[in-house]
Design a protein around this motif. Structure first.
Motif, PDB file in Angstrom:
ATOM      1  N   LEU A  22      42.502  61.197  50.685  1.00 57.04           N
ATOM      2  CA  LEU A  22      43.047  60.925  49.356  1.00 57.04           C
ATOM      3  C   LEU A  22      44.146  59.870  49.423  1.00 57.04           C
ATOM      4  N   HIS A  23      45.060  60.018  50.392  1.00 58.16           N
ATOM      5  CA  HIS A  23      46.159  59.056  50.512  1.00 58.16           C
ATOM      6  C   HIS A  23      45.640  57.668  50.879  1.00 58.16           C
ATOM      7  N   ALA A  24      44.642  57.600  51.753  1.00 63.79           N
ATOM      8  CA  ALA A  24      44.067  56.303  52.125  1.00 63.79           C
ATOM      9  C   ALA A  24      43.366  55.665  50.926  1.00 63.79           C
ATOM     10  N   GLN A  25      42.647  56.472  50.135  1.00 64.57           N
ATOM     11  CA  GLN A  25      41.967  55.931  48.955  1.00 64.57           C
ATOM     12  C   GLN A  25      42.973  55.398  47.944  1.00 64.57           C
ATOM     13  N   ARG A  26      44.029  56.160  47.704  1.00 66.05           N
ATOM     14  CA  ARG A  26      45.055  55.722  46.751  1.00 66.05           C
ATOM     15  C   ARG A  26      45.730  54.441  47.245  1.00 66.05           C
ATOM     16  N   ALA A  27      46.041  54.383  48.540  1.00 65.71           N
ATOM     17  CA  ALA A  27      46.667  53.182  49.101  1.00 65.71           C
ATOM     18  C   ALA A  27      45.722  51.993  49.019  1.00 65.71           C
ATOM     19  N   ALA A  28      44.440  52.225  49.302  1.00 60.07           N
ATOM     20  CA  ALA A  28      43.461  51.136  49.235  1.00 60.07           C
ATOM     21  C   ALA A  28      43.362  50.582  47.818  1.00 60.07           C
ATOM     22  N   ARG A  29      43.387  51.462  46.836  1.00 58.63           N
ATOM     23  CA  ARG A  29      43.334  50.991  45.444  1.00 58.63           C
ATOM     24  C   ARG A  29      44.584  50.195  45.080  1.00 58.63           C
ATOM     25  N   ALA A  30      45.754  50.679  45.517  1.00 61.02           N
ATOM     26  CA  ALA A  30      47.004  49.965  45.236  1.00 61.02           C
ATOM     27  C   ALA A  30      47.012  48.600  45.918  1.00 61.02           C
ATOM     28  N   LEU A  31      46.563  48.544  47.167  1.00 60.25           N
ATOM     29  CA  LEU A  31      46.478  47.262  47.865  1.00 60.25           C
ATOM     30  C   LEU A  31      45.506  46.322  47.166  1.00 60.25           C
ATOM     31  N   ALA A  32      44.362  46.845  46.772  1.00 60.51           N
ATOM     32  CA  ALA A  32      43.362  46.018  46.086  1.00 60.51           C
ATOM     33  C   ALA A  32      43.944  45.434  44.805  1.00 60.51           C
ATOM     34  N   ARG A  33      44.648  46.260  44.028  1.00 64.38           N
ATOM     35  CA  ARG A  33      45.251  45.758  42.788  1.00 64.38           C
ATOM     36  C   ARG A  33      46.279  44.658  43.088  1.00 64.38           C
ATOM     37  N   ARG A  34      47.079  44.868  44.115  1.00 63.73           N
ATOM     38  CA  ARG A  34      48.122  43.901  44.459  1.00 63.73           C
ATOM     39  C   ARG A  34      47.513  42.555  44.877  1.00 63.73           C
ATOM     40  N   PHE A  35      46.502  42.601  45.740  1.00 63.09           N
ATOM     41  CA  PHE A  35      45.879  41.355  46.186  1.00 63.09           C
ATOM     42  C   PHE A  35      45.023  40.733  45.076  1.00 63.09           C
ATOM     43  N   ASP A  36      44.377  41.555  44.261  1.00 61.54           N
ATOM     44  CA  ASP A  36      43.636  41.020  43.103  1.00 61.54           C
ATOM     45  C   ASP A  36      44.568  40.223  42.196  1.00 61.54           C
ATOM     46  N   LYS A  37      45.733  40.786  41.926  1.00 61.59           N
ATOM     47  CA  LYS A  37      46.708  40.116  41.053  1.00 61.59           C
ATOM     48  C   LYS A  37      47.173  38.799  41.679  1.00 61.59           C
ATOM     49  N   ALA A  38      47.437  38.815  42.983  1.00 60.46           N
ATOM     50  CA  ALA A  38      47.916  37.605  43.659  1.00 60.46           C
ATOM     51  C   ALA A  38      46.855  36.508  43.671  1.00 60.46           C
ATOM     52  N   LEU A  39      45.590  36.898  43.844  1.00 55.51           N
ATOM     53  CA  LEU A  39      44.504  35.916  43.960  1.00 55.51           C
ATOM     54  C   LEU A  39      43.896  35.529  42.609  1.00 55.51           C
ATOM     55  N   ARG A  40      44.266  36.239  41.552  1.00 55.00           N
ATOM     56  CA  ARG A  40      43.692  35.988  40.224  1.00 55.00           C
ATOM     57  C   ARG A  40      43.806  34.535  39.765  1.00 55.00           C
ATOM     58  N   PRO A  41      44.923  33.833  40.023  1.00 57.99           N
ATOM     59  CA  PRO A  41      44.999  32.432  39.578  1.00 57.99           C
ATOM     60  C   PRO A  41      43.893  31.546  40.168  1.00 57.99           C
ATOM     61  N   SER A  50      38.054  38.514  51.200  1.00 61.53           N
ATOM     62  CA  SER A  50      37.638  39.066  52.497  1.00 61.53           C
ATOM     63  C   SER A  50      36.255  38.572  52.882  1.00 61.53           C
ATOM     64  N   LEU A  51      35.354  38.550  51.928  1.00 59.54           N
ATOM     65  CA  LEU A  51      33.996  38.078  52.182  1.00 59.54           C
ATOM     66  C   LEU A  51      33.995  36.604  52.571  1.00 59.54           C
ATOM     67  N   MET A  52      34.753  35.797  51.843  1.00 60.54           N
ATOM     68  CA  MET A  52      34.819  34.371  52.163  1.00 60.54           C
ATOM     69  C   MET A  52      35.464  34.139  53.524  1.00 60.54           C
ATOM     70  N   THR A  53      36.473  34.936  53.851  1.00 63.63           N
ATOM     71  CA  THR A  53      37.105  34.823  55.160  1.00 63.63           C
ATOM     72  C   THR A  53      36.095  35.113  56.265  1.00 63.63           C
ATOM     73  N   ALA A  54      35.283  36.137  56.063  1.00 65.35           N
ATOM     74  CA  ALA A  54      34.261  36.476  57.052  1.00 65.35           C
ATOM     75  C   ALA A  54      33.239  35.352  57.214  1.00 65.35           C
ATOM     76  N   LEU A  55      33.024  34.598  56.151  1.00 69.94           N
ATOM     77  CA  LEU A  55      32.050  33.500  56.185  1.00 69.94           C
ATOM     78  C   LEU A  55      32.653  32.181  56.642  1.00 69.94           C
ATOM     79  N   SER A  56      33.927  32.177  57.000  1.00 69.08           N
ATOM     80  CA  SER A  56      34.600  30.902  57.284  1.00 69.08           C
ATOM     81  C   SER A  56      34.413  30.422  58.715  1.00 69.08           C
ATOM     82  N   ARG A  57      33.343  30.774  59.321  1.00 66.71           N
ATOM     83  CA  ARG A  57      33.056  30.300  60.672  1.00 66.71           C
ATOM     84  C   ARG A  57      32.144  29.079  60.601  1.00 66.71           C
ATOM     85  N   PRO A  58      32.062  28.321  61.671  1.00 66.53           N
ATOM     86  CA  PRO A  58      31.295  27.067  61.609  1.00 66.53           C
ATOM     87  C   PRO A  58      29.776  27.235  61.547  1.00 66.53           C
TER      88      PRO A  58
END
Length: 150
Positions: A22-41, A50-58
């Protein structure tokens, strides 16, 4: 139906206060909201970043490898890729060696947007680590230990 007695309030509160899942799920949601807000612009979500980072190889990624790396099922990954592909950030093509397989890669536009997003991620990540109140390396090690037992 089970004949088990109902869960009393004391037990429910104990679980609420101690359940790591439960604590990990709540933290994951809070982190997701925080990074979503930062990346929204940039029009990105934390999952897309995260997906794009994984694809950033040559070299292109095989769909199966990406499923394993991101701990996602194929259907979820396919759904996550669609908006990025529509925006021209990700290219999905048939593997020339195995026509049943797909190769995934960032387009030049995707690489440029990811490069723009990384400083935002770094700043947000530094804020999160500073606010943790625990050693971030120890937390990562603990989370990775759980992942390796899956």
């Amino acid at each position: 139906m089970s004949n088990a007695p109902p869960v009393d309030l004391e037990t429910a509160h104990f679980i609420r206060d101690h359940c790591l899942c439960l604590h990990a799920q709540r933290a994951a949601r809070a982190l997701a909201r925080r990074f979503d807000k930062a990346l929204r612009p940039l029009g990105l979500t934390n999952g897309q970043f995260s997906l794009m980072t994984a694809l950033s190889r040559p070299v292109p990624h095989a769909m199966g490898n990406l499923v394993t790396l991101l701990a996602m099922d194929r259907t979820t990954l396919t759904a996550a890729l669609k908006p990025l592909e529509r925006r021209g950030l990700v290219e999905i093509r048939t593997d020339p060696d195995d026509r049943r397989s797909r190769q995934l890669m960032l387009t030049p536009e995707g690489r440029a947007l990811l490069a723009e997003a990384v400083p935002i991620w770094r700043d947000t990540h530094a804020e999160v680590e500073a606010a943790l109140g625990v050693d971030p390396d120890a937390l990562r090690a603990g989370l990775n230990a759980l992942n390796s037992r899956d």
